[in-house]
Write a protein that holds these residues in place. Structure first.
Motif, PDB file in Angstrom:
ATOM      1  N   UNK A  56      36.086  44.335  45.378  1.00  0.00           N
ATOM      2  CA  UNK A  56      36.921  44.926  44.318  1.00  0.00           C
ATOM      3  C   UNK A  56      37.230  43.857  43.289  1.00  0.00           C
ATOM      4  N   UNK A  57      36.953  44.159  42.012  1.00  0.00           N
ATOM      5  CA  UNK A  57      37.338  43.204  40.966  1.00  0.00           C
ATOM      6  C   UNK A  57      38.252  43.915  39.980  1.00  0.00           C
ATOM      7  N   UNK A  58      39.177  43.145  39.386  1.00  0.00           N
ATOM      8  CA  UNK A  58      40.117  43.711  38.417  1.00  0.00           C
ATOM      9  C   UNK A  58      39.342  44.184  37.197  1.00  0.00           C
ATOM     10  N   UNK A  59      39.543  45.429  36.833  1.00  0.00           N
ATOM     11  CA  UNK A  59      38.854  45.974  35.657  1.00  0.00           C
ATOM     12  C   UNK A  59      39.903  46.205  34.581  1.00  0.00           C
ATOM     13  N   UNK A  60      39.663  45.665  33.392  1.00  0.00           N
ATOM     14  CA  UNK A  60      40.670  45.748  32.317  1.00  0.00           C
ATOM     15  C   UNK A  60      40.442  46.997  31.480  1.00  0.00           C
ATOM     16  N   UNK A  61      41.542  47.695  31.178  1.00  0.00           N
ATOM     17  CA  UNK A  61      41.438  48.783  30.212  1.00  0.00           C
ATOM     18  C   UNK A  61      41.230  48.124  28.844  1.00  0.00           C
ATOM     19  N   UNK A  62      40.187  48.520  28.145  1.00  0.00           N
ATOM     20  CA  UNK A  62      39.897  47.879  26.865  1.00  0.00           C
ATOM     21  C   UNK A  62      39.849  48.938  25.773  1.00  0.00           C
TER      22      UNK A  62
END
Length: 749
Positions: free
Chosen positions: A190-196
């Motif tokens: 699991x990797x942190x996914x940024x809302x962009x």
């Protein structure tokens, strides 16, 4: 003489839910000079006295409980003050200079407003090496374990694969994935996914070359920075002179030093075009903030900035608090805008707060406008700011030709319509030439007030001291509290049936323009048409792509947009903004007219502007038509000095509100008495006016009164505010009344 014992109120957790909770510690004598708001300290915490980090938010002489039970601060943490410390120090400065509580200031400044779920992206990786995996694949196929074989085959082609792709496109269940994990054939990460907010944007890679005027300003500003001149810079450039390119060049030089940049813009409407230009320059290291983003999106942008994943943040005044660890420059575009002043406590001004933040972290401040605020231009004249002027448009394009039409003359000639004869002829000409037109109106809604033509009675809201507005659905609506009622058939005062609205809103103009020019494609842009997320962008991009011939709108259409095919701008009610009860009305009018006129002729064709007004001789309209800022400034600053208004004097407005009118009156009389008695020595330097009813004296059954205090010295007003806050805290009589302070207000008061 004994030194006073001082106490530090400290927060130990800056997640927003914990902001209300501070712990008090005694400041040891040896640390007295080192502790102030924002200082990170180590403190003994809890029964075990374990050492933890906290931030000082306030220094006070008042112990919250028995002094002998208050533990001392252990020591000050020296290694690099983290960004939170800077922002807390800024909050303390805001509380002092604009009023409100420390908690209100902290909640404004510390970015994450609430806990939001972090978005995670799950990836599936192939664990064994490809050779081993191929032999395993054969084994799975022999055993007819088709789902496992399908996953292994896909991972041999591409590893990693997104979890959603595996479950949705390959139709593989979670239990199969778990079974393969247990056999150590795959691993799930699991990797942190940024809302962009900009992930749909495409970089067009334009290269901008500065013209000599732009280059001269960049060089002048940078030379000042290198020589240690820390004064804010004001760029006064006519509309279309290319200020944005100057900003981008200044940002580039800051980024080369490994620092970051904040660009403030006044309206959400500006973000679409502005961001595209910045994105073309700086790519994915740019992000935006605006009020229409979800809490998760906002929180992610702040976190990306804090972790060093961004270099440039663009947004309205809240973007000023982006937690960049090494901020190099704050640019405030259209710095004259009223939107830079907060309407909620603390009522801070983004310009003053940006300068304070710049001083705290060593960042430069650059202000830009075609029509600078009277305050900023006056400071530039006094030498407090460095002034840079751009008097010509890019590529020496001429400023538009401006015609002023006297509507009284039109009326005498029998023209009662919204459009003057000149504007109608010019619109016909532009539509034939396939050029675009913008029509600007200084207000929104279908109608102004509704009144009786017989006795003059205005239909008002029963809960607020304002007139009701007629909407398209036939209802009368209060724009303050939301009260609605059907349109009245008869006057409630005299019974006459001659009741009607004075219609001069964008919808009415749109209907009229469609009737007059049935083949023209018309777009309307106001608060009603841009309510939905993405509303601004869709209207602006449609007009930009020439999918419409005429754009009708309120002030949001006149700011900063660049449409090369617009060659005609019509200003339909130039003097509406002159009639607000606000000393800034002439300045607002001048700015709006100049900004609106500046939308014409930004491409290669000459632009024309028609200003329709009932007061063609007013100095703000005469100087706007001539695009002569200096002439306007000289006239305006003369009036401000004569009448003791900002920037020559400063103003503190004390707002009081309560459900009981008598309590509001008593509270304001008491506050006036305190000012006169407690500031006996300073009284001759103060002007106290009121108490009086607020511009809207009742909203939603809450009565409102104001007290004005004027002084040449801003710090004298801060002193008055501090004294009144102390008195309010001490006296229980004030508990039933809400009291708020506002310095140098920007909107009606």
């Amino acid at each position: 003489m004994d030194k006073k014992t001082l106490y530090a109120n400290i927060i130990i957790d800056i997640s927003h839910e914990k902001l209300d909770r501070t712990f008090q510690y005694r400041i040891p004598e040896k640390l007295l000079d080192q502790i102030h708001p924002g200082t990170p300290v180590e403190i003994p915490f809890g029964r075990s006295n374990r050492k933890i980090r906290g931030y000082v938010v306030e220094v006070t002489e008042e112990p919250e409980f028995a002094p002998e039970r208050i533990k001392p601060v252990s020591h000050v943490i020296r290694e690099g003050i983290p960004i939170e410390g800077q922002l807390i120090a800024l909050a303390a400065w805001m509380r002092e200079n604009f009023g409100g509580t420390m908690n209100q200031a902290l909640k404004t400044v510390l970015p994450v407003k609430q806990k939001t779920t972090e978005k995670e992206q799950r990836l599936i990786w192939l664990k064994p090496n490809p050779t081993t995996a191929k032999s395993l694949l054969g084994e799975l196929q022999r055993k007819h374990q088709t789902a496992r074989a399908r996953l292994l085959e896909a991972l041999l082609e591409q590893s990693p694969l997104p979890y959603e792709t595996v479950t949705q496109k390959l139709n593989i269940t979670a239990s199969v994935i778990r079974a393969m994990q247990e056999r150590e054939l795959i691993r799930v990460e699991s990797i942190r996914s940024w809302r962009n907010p900009l992930d749909q944007m495409k970089k067009q890679g334009t290269v901008v070359t500065l013209n000599p005027a732009q280059q001269q300003i960049v060089t002048g500003i940078e030379n000042g920075w290198r020589s240690g001149d820390e004064r804010p810079c004001l760029i006064h450039g006519v509309t279309g002179s290319g200020k944005t390119e100057v900003y981008m060049e200044l940002i580039k030089s800051v980024l080369r030093e490994g620092k970051q940049a904040i660009v403030l813009i006044p309206e959400i409407a500006l973000t679409f075009q502005t961001v595209l230009r910045f994105y073309n320059h700086f790519g994915e290291r740019v992000s935006i903030l605006n009020s229409r983003m979800s809490p998760g999106e906002r929180s992610d942008q702040f976190e990306r900035a804090k972790r060093g994943l961004l270099d440039v943040m663009i947004g309205p005044r809240s973007a000023l608090f982006t937690p960049f660890p090494n901020l190099g420059v704050i640019i405030i575009d259209e710095e004259h805008e009223a939107a830079y002043k907060s309407e909620t406590v603390p009522r801070y001004h983004a310009r003053e707060t940006a300068i304070a933040r710049g001083m705290l972290c060593g960042a430069h401040v650059v202000l830009g406008s075609a029509t600078p605020s009277v305050e900023s231009y006056d400071r530039a004249q006094q030498g407090q700011y460095r002034l840079f002027e751009m008097k010509e448009r890019v590529s020496a394009r001429p400023l538009p030709t401006v015609y002023t039409v006297d509507l009284r003359e039109e009326l005498r000639n029998g023209n009662r319509s919204i459009l003057s004869d000149r504007l109608r002829k010019l619109m016909t000409d532009r539509l034939e030439k396939k050029e675009q037109i913008m029509l600007f109106l200084n207000r929104r809604g279908v109608a102004g007030f509704v009144s009786c033509r017989s006795c003059g009675e205005v239909i008002k809201c029963p809960h607020c001291d304002v007139s009701l507005n007629l909407h398209n659905d036939g209802n009368l609506v209060c724009h303050y509290c939301g009260y609605q009622q059907p349109m009245v058939k008869k006057c409630p005062s005299c019974g006459s049936s001659y009741v009607g609205g004075f219609k001069a809103g964008t919808q009415k103009i749109e209907q009229y323009v469609r009737q007059q020019f049935p083949s023209a494609r018309v777009l309307r842009m106001d608060l009603d048409t841009t309510r939905k997320k993405g509303g601004y962008e869709s209207i602006l991009s449609a007009f930009s792509n020439q999918e419409a011939d005429i754009l009708i709108g309120t002030q949001m259409i006149v700011k900063g947009h660049d449409f090369p095919n617009v060659t005609l701008v019509g200003i339909l009610a130039a003097d509406l903004s002159l009639h607000i009860s606000d000393y800034r009305a002439p300045e607002r009018t001048f700015q709006l007219l100049t900004q609106a006129a500046g939308r014409a002729g930004r491409g290669c064709r000459q632009g024309e502007v028609v200003i329709q007004t009932y007061q063609p001789e007013h100095y703000s309209i005469v100087t706007a038509a001539a695009q002569d800022y200096e002439a306007f400034f000289q006239q305006e600053i003369f009036f401000r000095e004569m009448l003791h208004y900002p920037p020559k004097w400063h103003m503190l407005v004390v707002h009081a509100a309560s459900e009981k009118e008598m309590l509001v009156k008593q509270a304001q009389d008491m506050l006036k008495y305190k000012l006169l008695t407690k500031m006996e020595k300073e009284k001759e330097h103060l002007q106290i006016i009121g108490p009086a009813d607020a511009a809207v004296s009742r909203i939603n059954d809450i009565f409102r009164k104001v007290l004005y205090v004027k002084a040449e010295d801003y710090q004298l007003l801060v002193h008055a505010k501090n004294m009144l806050e102390q008195e309010i805290r001490k006296d229980p009589a004030f508990r039933a009344v809400t009291i708020q302070f506002d310095f140098d207000p920007m909107n009606g008061f």
